[in-house]
Design an enzyme around this catalytic site. Structure first.
Site, PDB file in Angstrom:
ATOM      1  N   LYS A  43       0.872  -1.413   0.095  1.00  0.00           N
ATOM      2  CA  LYS A  43      -0.049  -0.100  -0.069  1.00  0.00           C
ATOM      3  C   LYS A  43       0.748   1.289   0.089  1.00  0.00           C
ATOM      4  CE  LYS A  43      -2.172  -0.781   3.800  1.00  0.00           C
ATOM      5  NZ  LYS A  43      -2.820  -1.061   5.009  1.00  0.00           N
ATOM      6  N   LYS A 103       0.246 -17.080   9.609  1.00  0.00           N
ATOM      7  CA  LYS A 103      -0.369 -18.096  10.429  1.00  0.00           C
ATOM      8  C   LYS A 103      -1.907 -18.007  10.851  1.00  0.00           C
ATOM      9  CE  LYS A 103       1.203 -15.691  14.594  1.00  0.00           C
ATOM     10  NZ  LYS A 103       1.929 -14.571  13.911  1.00  0.00           N
ATOM     11  N   GLU A 127       6.176 -22.509   5.581  1.00  0.00           N
ATOM     12  CA  GLU A 127       6.994 -22.790   6.582  1.00  0.00           C
ATOM     13  C   GLU A 127       7.264 -21.940   7.507  1.00  0.00           C
ATOM     14  OE1 GLU A 127       9.186 -25.813   7.085  1.00  0.00           O
ATOM     15  OE2 GLU A 127       9.135 -24.811   8.932  1.00  0.00           O
ATOM     16  N   GLY A 132       9.196 -18.945  13.095  1.00  0.00           N
ATOM     17  CA  GLY A 132       9.788 -18.062  11.887  1.00  0.00           C
ATOM     18  C   GLY A 132      11.177 -18.858  11.400  1.00  0.00           C
ATOM     19  N   GLY A 185      10.738  -2.086  22.020  1.00  0.00           N
ATOM     20  CA  GLY A 185      10.013  -2.748  20.862  1.00  0.00           C
ATOM     21  C   GLY A 185      10.013  -4.391  20.825  1.00  0.00           C
ATOM     22  N   GLU A 188       4.679  -5.808  21.262  1.00  0.00           N
ATOM     23  CA  GLU A 188       3.829  -5.266  20.552  1.00  0.00           C
ATOM     24  C   GLU A 188       3.199  -3.997  21.471  1.00  0.00           C
ATOM     25  OE1 GLU A 188       2.987  -5.494  17.287  1.00  0.00           O
ATOM     26  OE2 GLU A 188       3.850  -7.413  16.801  1.00  0.00           O
ATOM     27  N   ASP A 199      -1.223 -16.317  19.896  1.00  0.00           N
ATOM     28  CA  ASP A 199      -0.260 -16.550  18.817  1.00  0.00           C
ATOM     29  C   ASP A 199       0.074 -18.026  18.785  1.00  0.00           C
ATOM     30  OD1 ASP A 199       1.915 -15.055  16.768  1.00  0.00           O
ATOM     31  OD2 ASP A 199       3.093 -16.187  18.398  1.00  0.00           O
ATOM     32  N   LYS A 203      -0.203 -21.468  16.157  1.00  0.00           N
ATOM     33  CA  LYS A 203       1.012 -22.068  15.673  1.00  0.00           C
ATOM     34  C   LYS A 203       0.906 -23.444  16.002  1.00  0.00           C
ATOM     35  CE  LYS A 203       4.045 -18.073  16.032  1.00  0.00           C
ATOM     36  NZ  LYS A 203       4.857 -17.089  16.729  1.00  0.00           N
ATOM     37  N   GLY A 301      11.574 -12.202  13.156  1.00  0.00           N
ATOM     38  CA  GLY A 301      12.545 -11.533  12.778  1.00  0.00           C
ATOM     39  C   GLY A 301      13.021 -11.267  11.473  1.00  0.00           C
TER      40      GLY A 301
HETATM   41  N1  HSE Z   1       4.781 -12.326  18.178  1.00  0.00           N
HETATM   42  C1  HSE Z   1       5.572 -13.495  17.841  1.00  0.00           C
HETATM   43  C2  HSE Z   1       6.530 -13.850  18.907  1.00  0.00           C
HETATM   44  C3  HSE Z   1       6.360 -13.597  16.581  1.00  0.00           C
HETATM   45  O1  HSE Z   1       6.599 -12.958  19.919  1.00  0.00           O
HETATM   46  O2  HSE Z   1       7.142 -14.667  18.827  1.00  0.00           O
HETATM   47  C4  HSE Z   1       5.376 -13.645  15.261  1.00  0.00           C
HETATM   48  O3  HSE Z   1       4.691 -14.841  15.316  1.00  0.00           O
END
Ligand code: HSE
Length: 431
Positions: A43, A103, A127, A132, A185, A188, A199, A203, A301
């Site tokens: 965007k 994911k 994958e 990651g 940082g 989030e 999250d 997974k 990362g």
């Molecule tokens: N937010 C995730 C973590 C990474 O803290 O591992 C992305 O899935």
């Protein structure tokens, strides 16, 4: 030449651009053909420009990628359900192979996407969607395909592992470490998805579906986060020989039933996963032939995630070179029963505040005993003000029996509060 259209010039997208450029020669040799980034979309066009991409390759219009017949592979790195789902669907319908790191999409729409890939005779690889940079989906689908997988236990969220590691090292409370991680940082601004286990839940839904060949969706996973863990829980765990980790656990019973859950757990200090600290992720798998294996690395990362994305691009590139597709497709060919957490058996740690006077311990032990809950360890510290803190570890019990006991205890005047209840994991393993 194999041509790629990239959706998203964010962190991972920039890593993919960098890797395809820096390792262009070995990537081409390993694929058997040259891989060229033909178009990139975002965007915000400036984000793509900042990656040093030729202006002619940058677009904000998905149709430019969709209608380009030369583009063989679309790499989706936008994330979230929409517009990613529509873009992937339309790209598949145009006969384009897909690589994604998304994911949310796999955990919620996996079946539809696999059906669509099959109908359109395209490859669909993902994958990077779990852990990651750690290779885990391909190993489960390919290298370990000769095994019956018994269990998959993962530390699949770097944010929570960082917070718990730091709490453990420094003895400081959750809220303080989280605020600090946000400032740096590492976490989030809205940390809910990470700290409440969502999250990791997505997974483990993906990994259990692959490991057990039966669809497990995000809604099937029991989820608890880490926000109730206190420094005193961590200290008691340490004194008793454990660490506290947010674990994502998937197991298959002898009858083929599946359990999938995410929650904080007491893990014996000698368990290989106990040594996984900071932002690192790891996946510990037990297969009937291979025994125990552990994959360890960076779960997020720019370049670690790009490593997985580019690995998928190369694999699809090889399929294109050999004129095949659909070689590694949907592996959910069974429909296994998924157990409710109340049906599971586990050992539990319970921390409670009780009145410090004669007969209290006997009264509490009696409630557990009459609900089939056997105690393995009990110790008490005096709180002052006539109250005491009671720490209990149960033997393996049915979760429903434990909940029944706790419901009775909550109503007793000798019980001030049930402060925390945490499952134990990995205690049946020979250390
Ligand atoms: N937010 C995730 C973590 C990474 O803290 O591992 C992305 O899935």
């Amino acid at each position: 030449m194999i041509k790629v259209g990239l959706l998203g010039c964010g962190t991972v997208g920039s890593g993919v651009v960098e890797l395809l450029k820096n390792n262009a020669e070995i990537i081409s040799r390993r694929t058997g053909d040259i891989i060229e980034l033909k178009k990139v979309l975002d965007k915000d066009l400036d984000k793509c420009r900042a990656l040093g991409i030729d202006e002619a390759k940058i677009t904000g219009d998905f149709e430019d990628i969709l209608q380009d017949d030369e583009i063989d592979i679309v790499v989706e790195l936008i994330g979230g359900i929409e517009p990613a789902l529509t873009m992937i669907t339309r790209a598949m319908q145009q006969g384009k192979h897909i690589v994604t790191a998304n994911k949310d999409l796999i955990a919620e729409k996996g079946k539809e996407l696999f059906d669509m890939a099959k109908a359109n005779q395209v490859d669909f690889y993902f994958e990077a969607s779990v852990a990651g940079g750690i290779p885990i989906i391909y190993p489960l689908k390919q290298s370990l395909a000769g095994n019956q997988i018994k269990e998959v236990i993962g530390i699949l969220n770097g944010t929570t592992n960082y917070i718990l590691s730091k709490m453990s090292e420094e003895g400081r409370p959750f809220e303080e470490i989280l605020a600090e991680a946000q400032e740096l940082g590492y976490a989030e601004a809205d940390p809910t998805s990470d700290v409440e286990g969502l999250d990791a839940g997505r997974k483990i839904a993906i990994l259990s579906s692959i490991a057990f060949n039966s669809r497990v969706t995000f809604d099937d996973v029991y989820i608890e986060g880490i926000s109730k863990i206190t420094p005193s829980d961590i200290e008691y765990a340490r004194d008793l020989g454990y660490v506290i980790k947010l674990l994502a656990v998937a197991k298959q019973g002898d009858d083929g039933s599946i359990q999938a859950r995410v929650h904080p757990a007491f893990l014996p200090k000698k368990h290989p996963l106990a040594a996984v600290n900071g932002v690192y992720n790891a996946v510990f798998i037990t297969g009937d032939a291979v025994g125990e294996i552990m994959h360890y690395g960076r779960g997020a990362g720019k370049l670690p995630t790009a490593s997985s994305v580019v690995g998928d691009i190369i694999d699809i590139g090889r399929n294109i070179v050999h004129h095949i597709s659909g070689r590694i497709s949907c592996t959910c060919y069974e429909d296994k029963k998924i157990l409710d957490v109340s049906q599971l058996r586990a050992q539990f740690y319970i921390r409670m505040t009780v009145k410090d006077r004669p007969g209290v311990l006997a009264g509490i032990a009696g409630v557990f005993g009459s609900n089939n809950v056997s105690l393995a360890t009990v110790f008490q510290t005096t709180h002052g003000g006539g109250m005491a803190e009671l720490i209990l570890i149960t033997h393996e019990v049915e979760e429903q029996d434990l909940n029944d006991s706790l419901a009775v205890l909550r109503g007793m005047h000798i019980v001030g509060n049930i402060d925390n209840v945490i499952r134990l994991e990995g205690t049946n393993r020979d250390l």
